[in-house]
Each structure stands twice: as C-alpha cells, then as structure tokens.
Design a protein around this motif. Structure first.
Motif, mmCIF file in Angstrom:
data_model
loop_
_atom_site.group_PDB
_atom_site.id
_atom_site.type_symbol
_atom_site.label_atom_id
_atom_site.label_comp_id
_atom_site.label_asym_id
_atom_site.label_seq_id
_atom_site.Cartn_x
_atom_site.Cartn_y
_atom_site.Cartn_z
ATOM 1 N N PHE A 51 34.330 14.686 87.778
ATOM 2 C CA PHE A 51 33.788 13.723 88.734
ATOM 3 C C PHE A 51 32.615 14.360 89.470
ATOM 4 C CE2 PHE A 51 38.202 12.696 88.031
ATOM 5 C CZ PHE A 51 38.198 11.318 87.895
ATOM 6 N N ARG B 295 29.612 14.124 92.466
ATOM 7 C CA ARG B 295 29.172 13.455 93.698
ATOM 8 C C ARG B 295 28.006 14.282 94.219
ATOM 9 N NH1 ARG B 295 33.292 13.659 98.351
ATOM 10 N NH2 ARG B 295 34.557 12.163 97.205
ATOM 11 N N ILE C 193 32.936 17.553 91.868
ATOM 12 C CA ILE C 193 33.839 17.613 93.019
ATOM 13 C C ILE C 193 35.299 17.618 92.599
ATOM 14 C CG2 ILE C 193 32.319 16.571 94.739
ATOM 15 C CD1 ILE C 193 34.168 13.965 94.096
ATOM 16 N N ASP C 194 35.565 17.276 91.338
ATOM 17 C CA ASP C 194 36.960 17.164 90.930
ATOM 18 C C ASP C 194 37.023 17.078 89.411
ATOM 19 O OD1 ASP C 194 39.669 16.968 91.241
ATOM 20 O OD2 ASP C 194 39.658 14.994 92.213
ATOM 21 N N ARG D 153 38.007 9.635 102.104
ATOM 22 C CA ARG D 153 37.275 9.788 100.850
ATOM 23 C C ARG D 153 38.024 10.746 99.918
ATOM 24 N NH1 ARG D 153 30.880 10.859 99.954
ATOM 25 N NH2 ARG D 153 31.335 12.890 100.826
ATOM 26 N N GLU D 154 38.633 11.751 100.498
ATOM 27 C CA GLU D 154 39.427 12.688 99.692
ATOM 28 C C GLU D 154 40.705 12.032 99.170
ATOM 29 O OE1 GLU D 154 38.766 15.462 98.154
ATOM 30 O OE2 GLU D 154 36.815 14.928 98.984
ATOM 31 N N GLN E 133 39.613 10.028 96.270
ATOM 32 C CA GLN E 133 39.262 10.813 95.093
ATOM 33 C C GLN E 133 40.502 11.424 94.426
ATOM 34 O OE1 GLN E 133 36.793 11.035 93.088
ATOM 35 N NE2 GLN E 133 37.859 12.570 91.841
ATOM 36 N N ARG E 134 41.428 11.913 95.234
ATOM 37 C CA ARG E 134 42.646 12.491 94.640
ATOM 38 C C ARG E 134 43.406 11.444 93.844
ATOM 39 N NH1 ARG E 134 43.017 16.085 98.983
ATOM 40 N NH2 ARG E 134 44.061 14.555 100.299
#
Ligand SMILES: Nc1ncnc2c1ncn2[C@@H]1O[C@H](COP(=O)(O)OP(=O)(O)OP(=O)(O)O)[C@@H](O)[C@H]1O
Ligand SMILES: [Mg+2]
Lengths: 239, 198
Positions: free
Chosen positions: A217, A219, A224-225, B115-116, B119-120
């Motif tokens: 991912f 950003r 970021i992931d 936001r985290e 995303q998680r």
C-alpha cells in the motif's frame, strides 16, 4: 529459478519540477519482486503508483536511489543498453491496451521481437504460440478494432510476455474491462507468474489485488503497509 | 433469533429434504456443502435437531444398527424450508456490522488515529481476499463451495470500497476542520438541529 530479484527498487525518490512547484512523487521507496512473484500495488490517486511502475520499467528516471532489473542497474546503463533491456526483459500492460491499430494481433505481439532483430518467421511463430496460451488461437489476423476489450487486453498481455521477459509491469490493466473479463486477465497474469515471471500490478480494486502473492500500500510516495498472507485455515476459523 | 442458529436450522432442514439422516451424517453433509466455511460440532447439530423436533419440523425414525437415531423432515418442515427460500435475508436478521460500529466510535474517541484503523482493516481484508482467491482457484467444479467463496469475496471487496470511502470522507473532514474552527460533536449536532428547525 534464479535467486536474483527480478526487480529491486532501493530507496528511490522521484521529484517532479523544482523549488516551490516540486512534487515528491516517490520518497525513499524500496521494494523487491522475486521471480515468480505477483505483487499488487494499491493506494489513493496521486500516491505514486504509476511513477513507481515507470521507474521500474526505465521509462522515467529516479531523482535518487537505485532501480535494478535482474541485477542490472538501470541508471548505469547507456541509452542503447537501456533500450535493449526494456525491449527484452520488461513487458508493459496499460489500461488502454496501447495496441497498434494498423497491425494484426499476431503482428502486434511479434513487433517487440522483430525490433530485437528476431527473424520474421520465427517471431510470428513465437507470437502465435503466446496468443494460443492467452486463449486467442484463431484470432491471429484480427485487427485491434475487431476485437473486444478483453481480447485486446489479452493481446497486450501476450505482447508483454512474449520472448524472454522476466518482468511484467501492469498499470490498471483491468480498468477498462468488466469484472468477469478482468478476472480472466488476472488469471492469465497469475499463470505467467506461476511459470516464473515476476509482475508488478497497479490496481484500485481489491478483488484483483487478491490474486497477488503480496499487496503493498502506497501513500504520499512511500510504502505504508503490506499484506502478510494468512493460511487458509486461519481464514476460515474466523468466519 | 441468532443468525448462526438460523442458518444451521435451515441448513439441516435443507439436507433432510434430500433424505433422512442421522446427526453425524448431517454434520458431515453440512460441512461438505459449505466447504467447511462454517464448521459445526455434533453438539450444535443435536441441540438444533431437538428444537426442530419440538417444533414438529422433523421426526425421529427409530435407530439404525449402531443405535443412531435417523431424522426425517415433516410436512410442516418442508413448508418452513420453502418459506425460508422464498424470503430474502434482510438487514434485521444479519449480525451487526462490528466494523461500522468500530469506525463510528473511532471518530468520536480522542487520540484514536482513525486513518490507521482504516488502513489496518484494509490490509487485513485484502489479505483475506488473497486467501479467498487462492481457495477459489482450487475450488474447480464444486458449485456450492464456489458460490460460498464468491459471496465472501464480494463482501470483502465491498468492505474495502467502503474503507476507501471512509478514508476520503476523513480527508475531506480534516480539510474542513483545518479551515474552520474545531467543533465538538455536540456543537456539530446542535448546529444540525438548528438548521433543521429553521
Ligand atoms: N510529469 C509530471 N510532472 C509533475 N508532477 C507529476 C508528473 N507525473 C506525476 N506527477 C505527480 O506525482 C504524483 C504521483 O503521480 P502518479 O501518477 O504516480 O500517481 P498514481 O498513484 O498513479 O495516481 P492514479 O491512481 O490517479 O493513477 C502526483 O501528485 C502527480 O500529480
Ligand atoms: Mg496512475
């Protein structure tokens, strides 16, 4: 299978413009794709996905950092060598297919081989065999305008994989297709990866990212992931 | 009534509509049909059978050589099953959407990086999609199982789209509050009420 990564992006930045107008499209991004791996890239619009793909394929140059394709650093290659590597090792698939309208399906697929000085007859045979693999036997002589969107995208994939390509870069290849046809395109990419090719796929749709071995991912120009695939057992236990 | 219980209840009726079976057989058939997406224990099967018998929807038919009781569907059982197939599943009998509740709360609790959280969840759901896609590729020829898998894939896909939507809405809200003085939830509520009244 070779242990050299098909693609290595190492701490790469790309800044468009300068001064107040500078846009940091990528900021210190690192990513590796191994042979046989299908990696999907997701992220909001403007997060740097296309920039990443363009750098990976040598269509654009990094402001800082290194990009290696099968161990060869693109930044250190002379123009001619870079052009050759792009032709021989990297295949591109775009949302809008980018086929040449005045060439038949077979000629479109054979083109990169002929540019690489492979004889016409041999190039044609190789093109036909890849077209067979993507389920287009019998449509060799069709022009792009006489093919459906899904068929055109298959021709584009055949063109991207023909020869000895080790890396496929696909930017929203399903963007113009209905979901059933999109799934077929993904199945095709998946099959090429299972046969040892590496692929980097940009997509906005989670359904297609689901075909990947790994999903990263982005950003604001960085990763970021990343997904850590679970086992099937742990998945079903949760339902 | 609890949803899981509902689907076991009708699942067993549907299997008995094919032929009479005993508990162990029912459990095996249920799991085979849904590709073990919803594993059952024998206890659940027998509790459900007892309730179905109490409601007159199944009939015990004596026992076989191994002393296991076989059950058959009754006429009212068949009618009940037909009614189930005829009615759509509605929001009221689906389980609550924990994720929606979590995010609705997250935006109101100070110090939570929403936001985290988004995303998680996106990462976890895309991960599920990878596994579902893998199972789907291996499911050749088994129609029931592949329909169950597709249902899960569509749900996961919809969840990711909704998460994308949440992220966009959060970004818009962040820009809005950055350009105007911060409001508490209560103040925002009041101004909504005031607008509605005018
Ligand atoms: N040639 C250019 N000159 C200036 N800025 C650019 C250029 N190319 C890209 N950008 C900027 O770099 C950032 C990343 O763009 P990029 O095309 O990589 O995004 P993307 O993730 O592919 O978005 P999308 O999902 O909309 O295709 C954006 O802010 C974009 O405006
Ligand atoms: Mg793009």
């Amino acid at each position: 299978m070779s242990t050299v990564p098909a693609l290595e992006i190492d701490d790469v930045s790309r800044i468009h413009g300068r001064g107040d107008a500078a846009v940091h499209a990528l900021r210190g991004l690192s990513l590796r794709v191994a042979p046989g791996e299908l990696v999907a890239v997701m992220g909001p619009s403007g997060s740097g996905k296309s920039t990443l793909l363009n750098l990976a394929g040598g269509l654009d140059q990094a402001t800082a950092g290194r990009v290696r394709v099968q161990g060869e650093e693109l930044g250190s290659l002379k123009q001619a060598a870079l052009a050759q590597l792009r032709r021989r090792k990297v295949g591109y698939v775009f949302q809008d297919f980018n086929l040449i309208p005045s060439l038949t399906a077979e000629e479109n697929v054979a083109l990169p081989l002929e540019l690489d000085a492979i004889r016409t007859r041999r190039a044609a045979a190789m093109a036909r065999s890849v077209l067979d693999e993507v389920g287009l036997s019998g449509l060799y002589d069709r022009f792009p305008d006489d093919l459906s969107g899904g068929q055109q995208q298959r021709v584009a994939i055949a063109r991207a994989v023909v020869g000895e390509r080790c890396l496929i870069l696909a930017d929203e290849p399903t963007g113009a297709l209905d979901s059933e046809t999109g799934e077929q395109v993904l199945a095709l990419l998946r099959a090429r990866c299972d046969a040892g090719v590496a692929a980097l796929l940009v997509t906005h749709e989670a359904r297609y990212a689901g075909w990947a071995d790994r999903v990263v991912f982005l950003r604001d120009g960085t990763v970021i992931d990343e997904t850590a695939p679970l086992s099937a057992d742990s998945l079903l236990a949760g339902t | 009534m609890h949803t899981q219980y509902m689907s076991i209840r009708y699942g067993l009726l549907a299997l008995l509509e094919r032929q009479p079976m005993h508990g162990y057989q029912l459990r095996a058939e249920f799991e085979a049909t849904t590709g073990s997406a919803w594993p059952l224990n024998v206890g659940q099967v027998y509790t459900t059978l007892a309730r179905l018998e109490r409601d007159g929807l199944v009939d015990p038919q004596g026992s076989d050589d191994d002393d296991r009781v076989r059950y058959a569907i009754t006429e009212s059982g068949s009618a009940e099953l037909a009614r189930w197939f005829a009615l759509p599943v509605t929001a009221a009998n689906r389980p609550r959407n924990e994720l929606a509740i979590k995010l609705a709360l997250a935006v109101t609790v100070p110090g939570v990086d929403v936001r985290e959280v988004v995303q998680r969840q996106r990462s976890a759901t895309v991960s599920d999609l990878q596994n579902l896609t893998r199972l789907k590729r291996d499911s050749d020829g088994d129609l029931s199982w592949s329909l169950v898998l597709e249902s899960m894939r569509f749900q996961a896909e919809a969840e990711v789209r909704w998460l994308d939507h949440c992220e966009t809405a959060l970004a818009r809200e962040a820009r809005r509050t950055a350009s105007s003085p911060v409001k508490t939830a209560a103040e925002a509520d009041n101004s909504r009420v005031a607008k509605g009244a005018s």
